[in-house]
Design a protein around this motif. Structure first.
Motif, PDB file in Angstrom:
ATOM      1  N   ASN A 143       0.866  -1.040   0.065  1.00 18.76           N
ATOM      2  CA  ASN A 143      -0.235  -0.067  -0.041  1.00 18.76           C
ATOM      3  C   ASN A 143       1.050   1.203  -0.005  1.00 18.76           C
ATOM      4  OD1 ASN A 143      -1.645   2.005   0.552  1.00 18.76           O
ATOM      5  ND2 ASN A 143      -2.914   1.254   1.908  1.00 18.76           N
ATOM      6  N   GLY A 144       0.923   2.100  -1.159  1.00 18.84           N
ATOM      7  CA  GLY A 144       1.717   3.371  -1.220  1.00 18.84           C
ATOM      8  C   GLY A 144       1.516   4.118  -0.187  1.00 18.84           C
ATOM      9  N   ARG A 145       0.255   4.294   0.426  1.00 12.95           N
ATOM     10  CA  ARG A 145      -0.120   5.261   1.400  1.00 12.95           C
ATOM     11  C   ARG A 145       0.392   4.935   2.705  1.00 12.95           C
ATOM     12  NH1 ARG A 145      -6.424   7.140   0.271  1.00 12.95           N
ATOM     13  NH2 ARG A 145      -6.069   7.940  -1.907  1.00 12.95           N
ATOM     14  N   HIS A 146       0.743   3.605   2.721  1.00 19.94           N
ATOM     15  CA  HIS A 146       1.342   3.056   4.186  1.00 19.94           C
ATOM     16  C   HIS A 146       2.585   2.355   3.928  1.00 19.94           C
ATOM     17  CE1 HIS A 146      -1.976   4.806   6.260  1.00 19.94           C
ATOM     18  NE2 HIS A 146      -3.058   3.942   5.332  1.00 19.94           N
ATOM     19  N   PRO A 147       3.761   2.957   3.134  1.00 19.07           N
ATOM     20  CA  PRO A 147       4.759   2.097   2.744  1.00 19.07           C
ATOM     21  C   PRO A 147       5.584   1.426   3.928  1.00 19.07           C
ATOM     22  CG  PRO A 147       5.343   4.407   2.559  1.00 19.07           C
ATOM     23  CD  PRO A 147       3.934   4.118   2.977  1.00 19.07           C
ATOM     24  N   GLU A 148       5.354   1.623   5.183  1.00 19.81           N
ATOM     25  CA  GLU A 148       6.142   1.294   6.292  1.00 19.81           C
ATOM     26  C   GLU A 148       5.414  -0.232   6.689  1.00 19.81           C
ATOM     27  OE1 GLU A 148       2.683   3.630   7.738  1.00 19.81           O
ATOM     28  OE2 GLU A 148       4.436   4.173   6.616  1.00 19.81           O
ATOM     29  N   GLY A 149       4.164  -0.266   6.095  1.00 18.12           N
ATOM     30  CA  GLY A 149       3.380  -1.528   6.541  1.00 18.12           C
ATOM     31  C   GLY A 149       3.580  -2.757   5.814  1.00 18.12           C
ATOM     32  N   PRO A 150       3.047  -3.781   5.951  1.00 21.29           N
ATOM     33  CA  PRO A 150       3.570  -5.140   5.221  1.00 21.29           C
ATOM     34  C   PRO A 150       3.413  -5.321   3.818  1.00 21.29           C
ATOM     35  CG  PRO A 150       1.426  -5.380   6.173  1.00 21.29           C
ATOM     36  CD  PRO A 150       1.802  -4.069   6.564  1.00 21.29           C
ATOM     37  N   SER A 151       3.912  -6.272   3.142  1.00 19.14           N
ATOM     38  CA  SER A 151       3.960  -6.216   1.894  1.00 19.14           C
ATOM     39  C   SER A 151       3.540  -7.470   1.385  1.00 19.14           C
ATOM     40  CB  SER A 151       5.326  -6.068   1.115  1.00 19.14           C
ATOM     41  OG  SER A 151       5.824  -4.558   1.385  1.00 19.14           O
ATOM     42  N   LEU A 152       3.019  -7.929   0.352  1.00 16.10           N
ATOM     43  CA  LEU A 152       2.754  -9.190  -0.021  1.00 16.10           C
ATOM     44  C   LEU A 152       4.027  -9.553  -1.014  1.00 16.10           C
ATOM     45  CD1 LEU A 152      -1.108  -8.822  -0.957  1.00 16.10           C
ATOM     46  CD2 LEU A 152      -0.131  -9.753   1.083  1.00 16.10           C
ATOM     47  N   THR A 153       4.019 -10.747  -1.096  1.00 15.56           N
ATOM     48  CA  THR A 153       5.024 -11.325  -1.955  1.00 15.56           C
ATOM     49  C   THR A 153       4.507 -12.457  -2.923  1.00 15.56           C
ATOM     50  OG1 THR A 153       6.269 -12.854  -0.371  1.00 15.56           O
ATOM     51  CG2 THR A 153       7.140 -10.612  -0.624  1.00 15.56           C
ATOM     52  N   PHE A 154       5.032 -12.603  -4.177  1.00 11.20           N
ATOM     53  CA  PHE A 154       4.467 -13.496  -5.214  1.00 11.20           C
ATOM     54  C   PHE A 154       5.422 -13.883  -5.730  1.00 11.20           C
ATOM     55  CE2 PHE A 154       1.202 -10.085  -4.460  1.00 11.20           C
ATOM     56  CZ  PHE A 154      -0.012 -10.904  -4.574  1.00 11.20           C
ATOM     57  N   ASP A 155       5.657 -15.402  -6.006  1.00 12.92           N
ATOM     58  CA  ASP A 155       6.526 -15.830  -7.155  1.00 12.92           C
ATOM     59  C   ASP A 155       5.666 -15.517  -8.327  1.00 12.92           C
ATOM     60  OD1 ASP A 155       4.840 -18.119  -7.940  1.00 12.92           O
ATOM     61  OD2 ASP A 155       5.699 -19.260  -6.620  1.00 12.92           O
ATOM     62  N   PRO A 156       6.676 -15.681  -9.521  1.00 11.24           N
ATOM     63  CA  PRO A 156       6.129 -15.290 -10.932  1.00 11.24           C
ATOM     64  C   PRO A 156       4.838 -16.171 -11.366  1.00 11.24           C
ATOM     65  CG  PRO A 156       8.324 -15.659 -11.024  1.00 11.24           C
ATOM     66  CD  PRO A 156       8.055 -16.034  -9.602  1.00 11.24           C
ATOM     67  N   GLU A 157       4.648 -17.255 -10.996  1.00 10.80           N
ATOM     68  CA  GLU A 157       3.314 -17.952 -11.111  1.00 10.80           C
ATOM     69  C   GLU A 157       2.074 -17.413 -10.581  1.00 10.80           C
ATOM     70  OE1 GLU A 157       1.779 -22.519 -10.737  1.00 10.80           O
ATOM     71  OE2 GLU A 157       3.799 -22.347 -10.974  1.00 10.80           O
ATOM     72  N   GLU A 158       2.553 -17.298  -9.132  1.00  8.90           N
ATOM     73  CA  GLU A 158       1.396 -16.732  -8.247  1.00  8.90           C
ATOM     74  C   GLU A 158       1.058 -15.343  -8.822  1.00  8.90           C
ATOM     75  OE1 GLU A 158       2.649 -18.404  -3.850  1.00  8.90           O
ATOM     76  OE2 GLU A 158       3.631 -16.574  -4.802  1.00  8.90           O
ATOM     77  N   TRP A 159       1.767 -14.549  -9.285  1.00 10.87           N
ATOM     78  CA  TRP A 159       1.598 -13.291  -9.864  1.00 10.87           C
ATOM     79  C   TRP A 159       0.848 -13.290 -11.026  1.00 10.87           C
ATOM     80  CZ3 TRP A 159       1.599  -8.588  -8.090  1.00 10.87           C
ATOM     81  CH2 TRP A 159       1.294  -7.393  -8.769  1.00 10.87           C
ATOM     82  N   ARG A 160       1.147 -14.096 -11.923  1.00 12.30           N
ATOM     83  CA  ARG A 160       0.308 -14.432 -13.036  1.00 12.30           C
ATOM     84  C   ARG A 160      -1.053 -14.785 -12.656  1.00 12.30           C
ATOM     85  NH1 ARG A 160       5.261 -16.167 -15.009  1.00 12.30           N
ATOM     86  NH2 ARG A 160       4.931 -18.539 -14.162  1.00 12.30           N
ATOM     87  N   ALA A 161      -1.139 -15.599 -11.592  1.00 12.34           N
ATOM     88  CA  ALA A 161      -2.658 -16.264 -11.259  1.00 12.34           C
ATOM     89  C   ALA A 161      -3.099 -14.947 -10.953  1.00 12.34           C
ATOM     90  CB  ALA A 161      -2.546 -17.395 -10.421  1.00 12.34           C
ATOM     91  N   PHE A 162      -2.700 -14.276  -9.935  1.00  6.19           N
ATOM     92  CA  PHE A 162      -3.234 -12.911  -9.277  1.00  6.19           C
ATOM     93  C   PHE A 162      -3.915 -12.034 -10.528  1.00  6.19           C
ATOM     94  CE2 PHE A 162      -2.813  -8.660  -8.102  1.00  6.19           C
ATOM     95  CZ  PHE A 162      -3.700  -8.333  -7.016  1.00  6.19           C
ATOM     96  N   LEU A 163      -3.023 -11.727 -11.340  1.00  5.90           N
ATOM     97  CA  LEU A 163      -3.321 -10.945 -12.396  1.00  5.90           C
ATOM     98  C   LEU A 163      -4.375 -11.251 -13.576  1.00  5.90           C
ATOM     99  CD1 LEU A 163       0.182  -9.634 -13.875  1.00  5.90           C
ATOM    100  CD2 LEU A 163      -1.457  -8.301 -12.270  1.00  5.90           C
ATOM    101  N   ARG A 164      -4.507 -12.596 -13.823  1.00  2.00           N
ATOM    102  CA  ARG A 164      -5.499 -13.368 -14.470  1.00  2.00           C
ATOM    103  C   ARG A 164      -6.924 -13.076 -13.599  1.00  2.00           C
ATOM    104  NH1 ARG A 164      -1.726 -17.367 -15.707  1.00  2.00           N
ATOM    105  NH2 ARG A 164      -2.688 -18.524 -13.974  1.00  2.00           N
TER     106      ARG A 164
END
Length: 78
Positions: free
Chosen positions: A47-68
């Protein structure tokens, strides 16, 4: 720190990526609510409004599934 690989065991934990020097990219709307960074073969999203907060991480396969899913309306609130 996680190796630069796209393979993670099912049910494994997110890699411990050093995001301190990541080059974050903002969403195309320019408001910066969603930011992503490509780090060590993974994609991080925060979340760019709260950059100090947590981040989600994806491997490339997970990222493709998220985008789909996003393109197909899987996450629409309606």
């Amino acid at each position: 720190m996680a190796e630069s690989t796209t393979e993670r065991p099912v049910g494994g934990t997110d890699p411990e990526l050093d995001l301190a020097k990541a080059a974050w990219l903002s969403s195309s709307q320019g408001r910066g609510e969603v930011q992503i960074a490509f780090v060590e073969g993974f994609i991080a999203m925060r979340n760019g409004r709260h950059p100090e907060g947590p981040s989600l991480t994806f491997d490339p396969e997970e990222w493709r599934a998220f985008l789909r899913g996003a393109r197909d309306g899987e996450f629409d609130l309606t």
